[in-house]
Design an enzyme around this catalytic site. Structure first.
Site, PDB file in Angstrom:
ATOM      1  N   ARG A 163      61.441   6.289  16.692  1.00 30.12           N
ATOM      2  CA  ARG A 163      62.692   5.554  16.517  1.00 30.12           C
ATOM      3  C   ARG A 163      63.033   4.642  17.698  1.00 30.12           C
ATOM      4  O   ARG A 163      63.253   3.434  17.522  1.00 30.12           O
ATOM      5  CB  ARG A 163      63.855   6.532  16.270  1.00 30.12           C
ATOM      6  CG  ARG A 163      63.890   7.118  14.887  1.00 30.12           C
ATOM      7  CD  ARG A 163      64.962   8.208  14.783  1.00 30.12           C
ATOM      8  NE  ARG A 163      64.662   9.356  15.635  1.00 30.12           N
ATOM      9  CZ  ARG A 163      65.449  10.416  15.772  1.00 30.12           C
ATOM     10  NH1 ARG A 163      66.622  10.450  15.133  1.00 30.12           N
ATOM     11  NH2 ARG A 163      65.093  11.426  16.546  1.00 30.12           N
ATOM     12  N   CYS A 192      65.973   8.207  21.802  1.00 28.11           N
ATOM     13  CA  CYS A 192      65.821   9.178  20.709  1.00 28.11           C
ATOM     14  C   CYS A 192      65.346  10.490  21.326  1.00 28.11           C
ATOM     15  O   CYS A 192      65.667  10.770  22.489  1.00 28.11           O
ATOM     16  CB  CYS A 192      64.863   8.662  19.637  1.00 28.11           C
ATOM     17  SG  CYS A 192      63.147   8.515  20.155  1.00 28.11           S
ATOM     18  N   ASP A 226      65.343  11.194  11.879  1.00 28.05           N
ATOM     19  CA  ASP A 226      64.012  11.139  12.489  1.00 28.05           C
ATOM     20  C   ASP A 226      62.951  11.091  11.388  1.00 28.05           C
ATOM     21  O   ASP A 226      62.864  12.013  10.564  1.00 28.05           O
ATOM     22  CB  ASP A 226      63.804  12.379  13.358  1.00 28.05           C
ATOM     23  CG  ASP A 226      62.566  12.282  14.233  1.00 28.05           C
ATOM     24  OD1 ASP A 226      61.757  11.361  14.025  1.00 28.05           O
ATOM     25  OD2 ASP A 226      62.418  13.137  15.127  1.00 28.05           O
TER      26      ASP A 226
END
Length: 374
Positions: A235, A229, A345
């Site tokens: 994440r 990420c 996100d």
């Protein structure tokens, strides 16, 4: 009488030579051909006379089977439809290449390849429910095997006890007129036999040492999955932790035992600050699932991490593009975690948003795991 030799090093007449050799095999003949290791001598396994000639040339008894040679790694499942996890890793990472795999299948007569063969040919392929498969890393060998209409067995083109030949001339001399045709593809790359490995769900055993040593074999078995990420604080560390938990559950082991099974699951960020702590919301969300990421430290994405990974799952298409800029060769190994969308996100958002993000990650990972040779 001299055996006909066709030089296939030059492009001119290449396919005519390949097709002529394939026709010889299909008509029940014996052909010498190059591989990346040594020169081989081949016959159709369902051509009884040719198979006996091959046995005579090698001075090999009927109870010692020959290795099936296949043009593509995907052909393995025609012979062993129930490939185990270790075999799948060897097939995916070691083929095409100098690796012969001896594998077991419980019902040879029910395999896809057996559907079009008579019982005698099936018995010639399988010995005590096992079969040896090899996928050579040589274009001449691959094209010849592709053009031939049935399953091909082969062995090094020399009588038992003699040195395996590296050139077509050496092979012709060693077989002394046994073959019907010789394909000359230049000198073999390695001048060393393939490594033969017996593999099952519990691991592998080296039957014959060859081009690959044990260190190389361990590298082929290693399954390295990387999640990427941006900051590597929510994440991708959530994805890596969920994946470790899911894989361990699937394998029936503890997360800490994945390394013993040659599985490594990691995460990184394209703009990560080294050692940065995980998002508190990510820690809380995974803690509710019985997964602890409180000790996670953010890790910047590097070319070394990219090169080491067998599979890279990114949270967005832009992360994939960033990887391509760093290492274009990773294109085939890199895909977004979600098949049809970016994973937004959740940084700075509510606990509920984090929980929804974790749910989507878990669902996507479980779908991906069905594709992986665990």
């Amino acid at each position: 009488m001299a055996v006909k030799t066709i030089n296939v090093v030059q492009k001119e007449g290449y396919w005519n030579g390949i097709r002529e050799a394939a026709a010889v095999l299909d008509d029940g003949g014996v052909v010498v051909f190059p591989t990346e290791t040594v020169y081989g001598v081949a016959a159709r396994v369902d051509r009884t006379d040719a198979l006996q000639r091959l046995r005579d040339a090698k001075n090999r008894s009927p109870d010692k089977p020959f290795t099936i040679h296949i043009p593509r790694r995907s052909d393995a499942e025609r012979y062993v439809p129930d490939l185990g996890s270790y075999a799948k890793r060897f097939v995916r990472k070691g083929w095409p290449g100098p690796l012969t795999l001896v594998m077991r299948t419980e019902a040879p007569k029910k395999t896809p390849i057996a559907a079009n063969l008579d019982p005698a040919a099936v018995e010639a392929i399988y010995h005590d429910n096992t079969v040896g498969l090899r996928c050579p890393d040589d274009p001449v060998a691959a094209d010849l095997l592709s053009e031939t209409s049935g399953p091909v067995v082969a062995a090094s083109a020399n009588p038992h006890g003699h040195k395996a030949p590296r050139t077509a001339e050496e092979a012709s001399r060693a077989l002394n007129g046994t073959a019907d045709l010789v394909l000359d593809g230049g000198a073999a790359r390695y001048n060393k036999s393939s490594t033969i490995v017996r593999v099952d769900n519990n691991g592998y055993e080296v039957i014959r040492e060859g081009v690959y040593d044990d260190r190389m074999l361990r590298g082929l078995l290693k399954l390295n999955i990387l999640f990427v990420c941006t900051g590597n604080t929510c994440r991708s560390p959530m994805a890596a932790a969920i994946a470790r938990h899911s894989v361990a559950t699937k394998l029936g082991c503890d997360v800490g035992a994945l390394g013993e099974r040659d599985i490594e699951i990691d995460s990184a960020g394209t703009f990560a600050r080294s050692g940065g702590p995980p998002s508190p919301q990510a820690v809380t969300v995974l803690d509710a699932r019985g997964i602890d990421i409180s000790h996670h430290g953010a890790k910047p994405l590097t070319t070394e991490l990219i090169q080491r990974a067998d599979h890279i799952f990114t949270m967005t298409a832009s992360h994939r593009e960033a990887i391509m800029r760093m290492e274009a060769s990773a294109a085939e190994r890199t895909t977004t975690l979600l098949a049809d969308a970016d994973l937004a996100d959740p940084f700075g958002d509510t606990q509920e948003v984090y929980a929804n993000c974790a749910d989507r990650i878990e669902q996507a990972i479980n779908e991906r795991l069905t594709e992986e040779p665990l």
